[in-house]
Design a protein around this motif. Structure first.
Motif, PDB file in Angstrom:
ATOM      1  N   UNK A 331       8.274  76.233  26.361  1.00  0.00           N
ATOM      2  CA  UNK A 331       9.080  77.533  27.248  1.00  0.00           C
ATOM      3  C   UNK A 331       9.768  78.191  26.474  1.00  0.00           C
ATOM      4  N   UNK A 332      10.600  77.327  25.488  1.00  0.00           N
ATOM      5  CA  UNK A 332      11.468  77.930  24.703  1.00  0.00           C
ATOM      6  C   UNK A 332      10.558  79.070  23.735  1.00  0.00           C
ATOM      7  N   UNK A 333       9.611  78.534  23.153  1.00  0.00           N
ATOM      8  CA  UNK A 333       8.858  79.342  22.260  1.00  0.00           C
ATOM      9  C   UNK A 333       8.126  80.473  22.910  1.00  0.00           C
ATOM     10  N   UNK A 334       7.914  80.248  24.256  1.00  0.00           N
ATOM     11  CA  UNK A 334       7.224  81.626  24.886  1.00  0.00           C
ATOM     12  C   UNK A 334       8.202  82.766  25.076  1.00  0.00           C
ATOM     13  N   UNK A 335       9.608  82.235  25.126  1.00  0.00           N
ATOM     14  CA  UNK A 335      10.391  83.287  25.441  1.00  0.00           C
ATOM     15  C   UNK A 335      10.638  84.289  24.041  1.00  0.00           C
ATOM     16  N   UNK A 336      10.028  84.080  23.072  1.00  0.00           N
ATOM     17  CA  UNK A 336      10.453  84.800  21.699  1.00  0.00           C
ATOM     18  C   UNK A 336       9.512  85.946  22.021  1.00  0.00           C
ATOM     19  N   UNK A 337       8.281  85.966  22.345  1.00  0.00           N
ATOM     20  CA  UNK A 337       7.334  87.183  22.800  1.00  0.00           C
ATOM     21  C   UNK A 337       8.134  87.932  23.741  1.00  0.00           C
TER      22      UNK A 337
END
Ligand code: FAD
Length: 403
Positions: A331-337
């Motif tokens: 979920x944290x990685x998805x926030x980058x985009x």
């Protein structure tokens, strides 16, 4: 082949996005492995213009630009159809300036700073060949190193491996392509004796734009010749000597004579197929792409390094807290985009406009160039131009290092 080791985050690619992210993670105690296929940063061709919005990221990370070879522009001069139409000395309104920075030195500085932390591991001269999976989750990579193949497991694999990203390709990440109507010829020349120090020059004409500016470190003149897409194949088959003779037709007499006199000393000639695209869905279970791997940038406006480093800072902001807590990473990685997408889209749209006017070969393009050439010499025209230039310089969103 055996599993050699495991880490929290494995960063593929030691370009500006990967090297800065690896440094930010390792310096905050995250077990980080950085893998770079080149043995020497100088061996991969890299751009050198760095915008204030990217410099601010280095500053926030504690990397001192003063210790990296760089050149500050002192003035810009524009030519249209061989005649000078524009001059801007840099005390005339732009406070924050782009710099011409030695990228190999910048990357070496980031890696050296990372190596001060026990949580950092660097594999140089090792190429990632494939991804390891557990169902639809990426769990690591298969690497071809100097002493053979190994498998490295990680909680998260970050693809910062540039425009031909293996991490992107092996997952078949879908992307949206934006038309980029140009290609670019790059070459470095000895510095012309009478070319003012710190000068950036633009030569504009139907179907071409040639930019001459100081290379970041070695006292040479960098030529970037922007040509219409489609003429690239023809040039490629003609060889360096022919490119130079063709370039001479687009510059002033003095620089033309210098070019002809130094053909044999031209270094690092390079033909770049310009591409603009944006991956849809940068994060997948166990993986994330950033930098050119997520969004190859048009060379217009020198934005590639800038946005790559801004991605790295946002990725660190999103990932470090959950890595510290051992919490759910996807979920944290998805926030980058989610955080970076709006700026990437805005910059890509902005960068698509100038080539249409500058390179167009129709009558109205020539009229538009004449109009712009007159307008930039009026206070109103300059004030209007500073708006979009400001977006290129500083980005469209506020990005801060928060970890
Ligand atoms: C000729 C040219 C001139 C440019 N000029 C400018 C400019 O003046 N200003 C600007 O802002 N941008 C410029 N750019 C664009 C800019 O260089 C890129 O946008 C920027 O470098 C992107 O950074 P990155 O870290 O995402 O990727 P990259 O800089 O491409 O770095 C990717 C790294 O990954 C490594 N790698 C690739 N595959 C693997 C693998 N399988 N395993 C391990 N390592 C791998 C590569 O060796 C490389 O070091 C230019 C680009 C080119 C090609």
């Amino acid at each position: 082949m055996s599993d050699s080791h495991a880490c929290d985050v494995l960063v593929v690619g030691g370009g500006p996005a990967g090297a800065l992210l690896a440094y930010l993670l390792a310096s905050r105690g995250v077990e980080t492995t950085l893998i770079e296929r080149q043995t020497d940063f100088d061996r991969e061709f890299r751009g050198e213009i760095l915008m204030p919005g990217g410099l601010a990221m280095l500053d926030a990370a504690g990397i001192e630009i003063a210790k990296i070879p760089h050149i500050k522009p002192r003035q810009f001069r524009g030519y249209r159809a061989g005649q000078q139409f524009f001059e801007l000395a840099l005390d005339e309104g732009l406070e924050q300036l782009p710099l011409s920075v030695s990228q190999p030195h910048l990357l070496e500085t980031l890696v050296t700073a990372s190596e001060a932390h026990g949580s950092f591991r660097f594999l140089r001269g090792a190429a990632v060949r494939d991804l390891l999976r557990d169902g639809d989750r990426i769990t690591g990579v298969r690497v071809q190193g100097q002493s053979g193949e190994e498998r490295i497991r990680a909680r998260l694999v970050v693809g910062a491996d540039g425009r031909a990203s293996v991490v992107r390709r092996k997952q078949g990440l879908p992307s949206r392509q934006l038309g980029t109507p140009m290609d670019i010829v790059w070459a470095k020349l000895p510095w012309p004796e009478r070319f003012p120090q710190g000068e950036f020059r633009f030569y504009i004409g139907g179907g071409h734009l040639l930019i001459a500016f100081p290379a970041g470190e070695d006292g040479r003149l960098q030529m970037a010749w922007v040509i219409l897409k489609g003429t690239y194949g023809d040039l490629r088959s003609r060889g360096i000597e022919d490119w130079c003779r063709a370039m001479v037709e687009h510059v002033d007499e003095e620089l033309g004579a210098h070019l002809l006199g130094h053909i044999s000393e031209i270094s690092r000639p390079f033909l770049l197929d310009a591409v603009t695209d944006r991956v849809q869905g940068w994060a997948r279970p166990g993986s994330l792409v950033i930098g050119d791997a997520a969004h190859t940038m048009s060379p217009v406006g020198g934005q590639g390094l800038n946005v790559a480093m801004r991605d790295a800072v946002v990725a660190a902001n999103c990932l470090v807290p959950v890595l510290r807590d051992g919490a759910e990473l996807d979920e944290a990685a998805a926030r980058v985009e989610f955080q970076r997408g709006p700026e990437i889209d805005a910059i890509q749209r902005l960068a698509a406009l100038p080539p249409r006017v500058i390179l167009g070969t129709r009558f109205f393009h020539s009229w538009a160039r004449a109009f712009v050439a007159r307008a930039v010499n009026t206070p109103f025209g300059r004030a209007r131009a500073l708006g979009p230039i400001g977006l290129f310089l500083n980005g469209t969103e506020e990005v801060r290092l928060e970890v």
